[in-house]
Design a protein around this motif. Structure first.
Motif, PDB file in Angstrom:
ATOM      1  N   LYS A  51      28.971-119.127  11.196  1.00 16.19           N
ATOM      2  CA  LYS A  51      27.702-119.738  11.598  1.00 16.19           C
ATOM      3  C   LYS A  51      26.555-119.224  10.741  1.00 16.19           C
ATOM      4  N   ASN A  52      26.566-117.918  10.456  1.00 16.99           N
ATOM      5  CA  ASN A  52      25.500-117.344   9.628  1.00 16.99           C
ATOM      6  C   ASN A  52      25.547-117.888   8.202  1.00 16.99           C
ATOM      7  N   ILE A  53      26.748-118.040   7.675  1.00 18.10           N
ATOM      8  CA  ILE A  53      26.906-118.563   6.314  1.00 18.10           C
ATOM      9  C   ILE A  53      26.513-120.037   6.255  1.00 18.10           C
ATOM     10  N   GLN A  54      26.830-120.768   7.310  1.00 21.82           N
ATOM     11  CA  GLN A  54      26.425-122.175   7.387  1.00 21.82           C
ATOM     12  C   GLN A  54      24.902-122.284   7.426  1.00 21.82           C
ATOM     13  N   PHE A  55      24.258-121.429   8.216  1.00 22.36           N
ATOM     14  CA  PHE A  55      22.798-121.434   8.308  1.00 22.36           C
ATOM     15  C   PHE A  55      22.167-121.127   6.951  1.00 22.36           C
ATOM     16  N   ALA A  56      22.843-120.265   6.170  1.00 23.40           N
ATOM     17  CA  ALA A  56      22.351-119.913   4.831  1.00 23.40           C
ATOM     18  C   ALA A  56      22.699-120.974   3.786  1.00 23.40           C
ATOM     19  N   LYS A  57      23.360-122.058   4.222  1.00 22.76           N
ATOM     20  CA  LYS A  57      23.733-123.182   3.348  1.00 22.76           C
ATOM     21  C   LYS A  57      24.670-122.755   2.214  1.00 22.76           C
ATOM     22  N   LEU A  58      25.657-121.929   2.579  1.00 21.22           N
ATOM     23  CA  LEU A  58      26.605-121.419   1.591  1.00 21.22           C
ATOM     24  C   LEU A  58      28.060-121.736   1.946  1.00 21.22           C
ATOM     25  N   SER A  59      28.274-122.537   2.975  1.00 22.22           N
ATOM     26  CA  SER A  59      29.635-122.826   3.425  1.00 22.22           C
ATOM     27  C   SER A  59      30.483-123.491   2.349  1.00 22.22           C
ATOM     28  N   HIS A  60      29.865-124.231   1.450  1.00 20.41           N
ATOM     29  CA  HIS A  60      30.613-124.935   0.411  1.00 20.41           C
ATOM     30  C   HIS A  60      31.196-123.990  -0.632  1.00 20.41           C
ATOM     31  N   GLN A  61      30.732-122.728  -0.642  1.00 22.13           N
ATOM     32  CA  GLN A  61      31.236-121.776  -1.634  1.00 22.13           C
ATOM     33  C   GLN A  61      31.990-120.605  -1.023  1.00 22.13           C
ATOM     34  N   VAL A  62      31.922-120.469   0.290  1.00 21.72           N
ATOM     35  CA  VAL A  62      32.522-119.311   0.959  1.00 21.72           C
ATOM     36  C   VAL A  62      33.688-119.736   1.843  1.00 21.72           C
ATOM     37  N   SER A  63      34.813-119.051   1.679  1.00 28.53           N
ATOM     38  CA  SER A  63      35.972-119.243   2.559  1.00 28.53           C
ATOM     39  C   SER A  63      36.264-117.927   3.262  1.00 28.53           C
ATOM     40  N   ASN A  70      17.777-112.457   8.006  1.00 29.67           N
ATOM     41  CA  ASN A  70      17.277-111.936   9.279  1.00 29.67           C
ATOM     42  C   ASN A  70      17.932-112.634  10.461  1.00 29.67           C
ATOM     43  N   ALA A  71      18.108-113.949  10.351  1.00 27.86           N
ATOM     44  CA  ALA A  71      18.764-114.691  11.427  1.00 27.86           C
ATOM     45  C   ALA A  71      20.211-114.249  11.581  1.00 27.86           C
ATOM     46  N   GLY A  72      20.871-113.954  10.455  1.00 23.71           N
ATOM     47  CA  GLY A  72      22.253-113.477  10.511  1.00 23.71           C
ATOM     48  C   GLY A  72      22.371-112.141  11.202  1.00 23.71           C
ATOM     49  N   LEU A  73      21.444-111.240  10.914  1.00 26.11           N
ATOM     50  CA  LEU A  73      21.455-109.935  11.584  1.00 26.11           C
ATOM     51  C   LEU A  73      21.217-110.090  13.079  1.00 26.11           C
ATOM     52  N   GLU A  74      20.261-110.947  13.437  1.00 32.71           N
ATOM     53  CA  GLU A  74      19.954-111.164  14.858  1.00 32.71           C
ATOM     54  C   GLU A  74      21.144-111.782  15.581  1.00 32.71           C
ATOM     55  N   ALA A  75      21.799-112.749  14.950  1.00 30.27           N
ATOM     56  CA  ALA A  75      22.971-113.372  15.569  1.00 30.27           C
ATOM     57  C   ALA A  75      24.097-112.359  15.759  1.00 30.27           C
TER      58      ALA A  75
END
Length: 205
Positions: free
Chosen positions: A83-95, A8-13
């Protein structure tokens, strides 16, 4: 489905940043997640990141050692997605690779990148036929390929419509039908984003 803070935060952003409302609907996001889980995908390729909504769904299906590479042509879209992926705590797996998908795919092919287990194509539809050829070069037996927006409110079946996004999908479907190394089907969807659908391929050889 249950409320999801990160999605939801990603959609809003994305709305706040002025990104086009072209993300997959929640039910299709969950479908992609389940498909990746069923496949046991360890390597996922996404063509078209936008704000990272589908990226988050797909990345959540990865095992601890899994990776997702997402290609986005527009730097401003990629910035929101990161930023959305970082907020979802997935930056370590997504490039996220910023650049034209054709050039990025060419580079992956040239460097003999390890084949992907699942590919999601959701970028400019005029180039979908070319993406199919290139993605098949990055696939192996068992790879699942999903192409979004193959109905487009019925315009794909209206042969008086010759817009590039429509003709690109028609050519994609024709190419799929002529491929001997895949099994495929197309499904129509009706929901919050209207009438559309997606094509699913399984690479068999």
């Amino acid at each position: 489905m249950r409320e999801d803070l990160a999605l939801n935060a990603g959609l809003e952003a994305s709305v706040q940043a002025g990104l086009p409302p072209a993300n997959v609907p929640p039910n299709q996001g969950k479908f992609l997640y389940l498909l990746a889980m069923i496949r046991g995908a360890r390597r996922i390729l996404e063509i078209g990141t936008l704000g990272g909504y589908s990226t988050i769904w797909l990345a959540r299906a990865l095992p601890a050692d899994g990776v997702l590479i997402s290609i986005e042509a527009k730097m401003e879209h990629a910035a929101v997605a990161k930023k959305n992926i970082q907020f979802a705590k997935l930056s370590h797996q997504v490039s996220i690779i910023i650049g034209r998908a054709v050039e990025t795919l060419e580079h992956l092919i040239e460097e003999n990148a390890e084949p992907f287990d699942l590919v999601f194509i959701d970028a400019d539809k005029g180039n979908c036929p070319l993406y199919l050829h290139m993605v098949l070069a990055l696939s192996r037996a068992g790879t699942v390929i999903v192409c979004d927006n193959i109905v487009r409110n019925g315009r794909v079946g209206d042969f008086t419509c010759n817009a590039s996004d429509v003709t690109g999908i028609r050519q994609y479907i024709d190419l799929v039908a002529g491929q001997s190394r895949v099994e495929s089907t197309a499904l129509q969807t009706v929901g919050s984003k209207g009438w559309d659908g997606f094509c699913i391929l399984l690479v068999t050889a």
